[in-house]
Design an enzyme around this catalytic site. Sequence first.
Site, PDB file in Angstrom:
ATOM      1  N   ASP A  97     -18.970 -10.179  39.872  1.00  0.00           N
ATOM      2  CA  ASP A  97     -19.361  -8.765  39.749  1.00  0.00           C
ATOM      3  C   ASP A  97     -18.148  -7.958  39.281  1.00  0.00           C
ATOM      4  OD1 ASP A  97     -21.862  -6.926  41.128  1.00  0.00           O
ATOM      5  OD2 ASP A  97     -19.994  -5.908  40.589  1.00  0.00           O
ATOM      6  N   ILE A  98     -18.396  -7.056  38.326  1.00  0.00           N
ATOM      7  CA  ILE A  98     -17.302  -6.275  37.734  1.00  0.00           C
ATOM      8  C   ILE A  98     -16.733  -5.248  38.724  1.00  0.00           C
ATOM      9  CG2 ILE A  98     -18.645  -4.367  36.734  1.00  0.00           C
ATOM     10  CD1 ILE A  98     -17.128  -4.938  34.085  1.00  0.00           C
TER      11      ILE A  98
ATOM     12  N   HIS B  55     -31.106  -9.979  40.075  1.00  0.00           N
ATOM     13  CA  HIS B  55     -29.826 -10.651  40.320  1.00  0.00           C
ATOM     14  C   HIS B  55     -29.603 -10.777  41.811  1.00  0.00           C
ATOM     15  CE1 HIS B  55     -29.352  -6.315  39.648  1.00  0.00           C
ATOM     16  NE2 HIS B  55     -28.422  -6.330  40.589  1.00  0.00           N
TER      17      HIS B  55
ATOM     18  N   HIS C 232     -27.025 -10.867  44.578  1.00  0.00           N
ATOM     19  CA  HIS C 232     -25.626 -10.569  44.918  1.00  0.00           C
ATOM     20  C   HIS C 232     -25.178 -11.606  45.946  1.00  0.00           C
ATOM     21  CE1 HIS C 232     -25.165  -6.330  43.430  1.00  0.00           C
ATOM     22  NE2 HIS C 232     -26.471  -6.312  43.557  1.00  0.00           N
TER      23      HIS C 232
ATOM     24  N   VAL D  43     -29.312  -2.298  37.691  1.00  0.00           N
ATOM     25  CA  VAL D  43     -29.544  -3.111  36.489  1.00  0.00           C
ATOM     26  C   VAL D  43     -30.902  -3.790  36.667  1.00  0.00           C
ATOM     27  CG1 VAL D  43     -28.734  -5.002  35.033  1.00  0.00           C
ATOM     28  CG2 VAL D  43     -27.056  -3.507  36.170  1.00  0.00           C
TER      29      VAL D  43
ATOM     30  N   ASN E 110     -31.337  -6.336  45.388  1.00  0.00           N
ATOM     31  CA  ASN E 110     -31.744  -4.947  45.565  1.00  0.00           C
ATOM     32  C   ASN E 110     -32.955  -4.677  44.672  1.00  0.00           C
ATOM     33  OD1 ASN E 110     -29.502  -4.525  47.223  1.00  0.00           O
ATOM     34  ND2 ASN E 110     -28.185  -4.005  45.480  1.00  0.00           N
TER      35      ASN E 110
HETATM   36  P1  AMP Z   1     -27.522  -3.510  41.503  1.00  0.00           P
HETATM   37  O1  AMP Z   1     -26.942  -2.156  41.829  1.00  0.00           O
HETATM   38  O2  AMP Z   1     -28.072  -4.247  42.669  1.00  0.00           O
HETATM   39  O3  AMP Z   1     -28.513  -3.402  40.351  1.00  0.00           O
HETATM   40  O4  AMP Z   1     -26.312  -4.369  41.031  1.00  0.00           O
HETATM   41  C1  AMP Z   1     -25.819  -4.366  39.719  1.00  0.00           C
HETATM   42  C2  AMP Z   1     -24.455  -4.988  39.790  1.00  0.00           C
HETATM   43  O5  AMP Z   1     -24.071  -5.356  38.483  1.00  0.00           O
HETATM   44  C3  AMP Z   1     -23.389  -4.056  40.346  1.00  0.00           C
HETATM   45  O6  AMP Z   1     -22.798  -4.652  41.498  1.00  0.00           O
HETATM   46  C4  AMP Z   1     -22.408  -3.924  39.178  1.00  0.00           C
HETATM   47  O7  AMP Z   1     -21.069  -3.844  39.602  1.00  0.00           O
HETATM   48  C5  AMP Z   1     -22.686  -5.187  38.387  1.00  0.00           C
HETATM   49  N1  AMP Z   1     -22.353  -5.126  36.978  1.00  0.00           N
HETATM   50  C6  AMP Z   1     -22.712  -4.163  36.093  1.00  0.00           C
HETATM   51  N2  AMP Z   1     -22.234  -4.450  34.866  1.00  0.00           N
HETATM   52  C7  AMP Z   1     -21.570  -5.634  34.979  1.00  0.00           C
HETATM   53  C8  AMP Z   1     -20.858  -6.467  34.064  1.00  0.00           C
HETATM   54  N3  AMP Z   1     -20.718  -6.132  32.777  1.00  0.00           N
HETATM   55  N4  AMP Z   1     -20.290  -7.613  34.532  1.00  0.00           N
HETATM   56  C9  AMP Z   1     -20.410  -7.940  35.837  1.00  0.00           C
HETATM   57  N5  AMP Z   1     -21.080  -7.197  36.739  1.00  0.00           N
HETATM   58  C10 AMP Z   1     -21.646  -6.065  36.325  1.00  0.00           C
END
Ligand code: AMP
Length: 120
Positions: free
Chosen positions: A30-31, A100, A102, A96, A87
């Site tokens: 995760d970024i 996914h 986590h 997003v 989530n």
């Molecule tokens: P959610 O809020 O559950 O939809 O989680 C989305 C996750 O994607 C968050 O923890 C972000 O930090 C992660 N994220 C968004 N863009 C990227 C990326 N380019 N590379 C890795 N993680 C990302």
Amino acid sequence: MAETIFSKIIDKSIAADILYEDELALAFSDINPQAPIHFLVIPKKPIATVNDIEEADKSLVGHLYWVAAKLAKDMGFAEQGYRAVMNCNEHGGQTVYHIHLHVLAGKPLGWPPYQDRLKV
Ligand code: AMP
């Protein structure tokens, strides 16, 4: 389904720290990590939310958990433990719209989340 940042990670048009890949799934760091270890396990098939998981996707979603557990063992934190969560939509904190898992690890994690929110 609208293209998301995760489709671009899957097709390698944007870079990610990829930890695992097979024909069905991809795992990457995760970024914006929320724990000492925080990575995401995603299906290559775009599914927007948990609500959009269809009967035919049941084994695919199980596969995401299998990947999470495999990485937990390979990375050495399986026995100490971790959280693996998805989530869903606004109240779940989803940002997003490509499902996914986590995977968070490396310290004792607060639970339940509602109490965490009250402490902030
Ligand atoms: P959610 O809020 O559950 O939809 O989680 C989305 C996750 O994607 C968050 O923890 C972000 O930090 C992660 N994220 C968004 N863009 C990227 C990326 N380019 N590379 C890795 N993680 C990302």
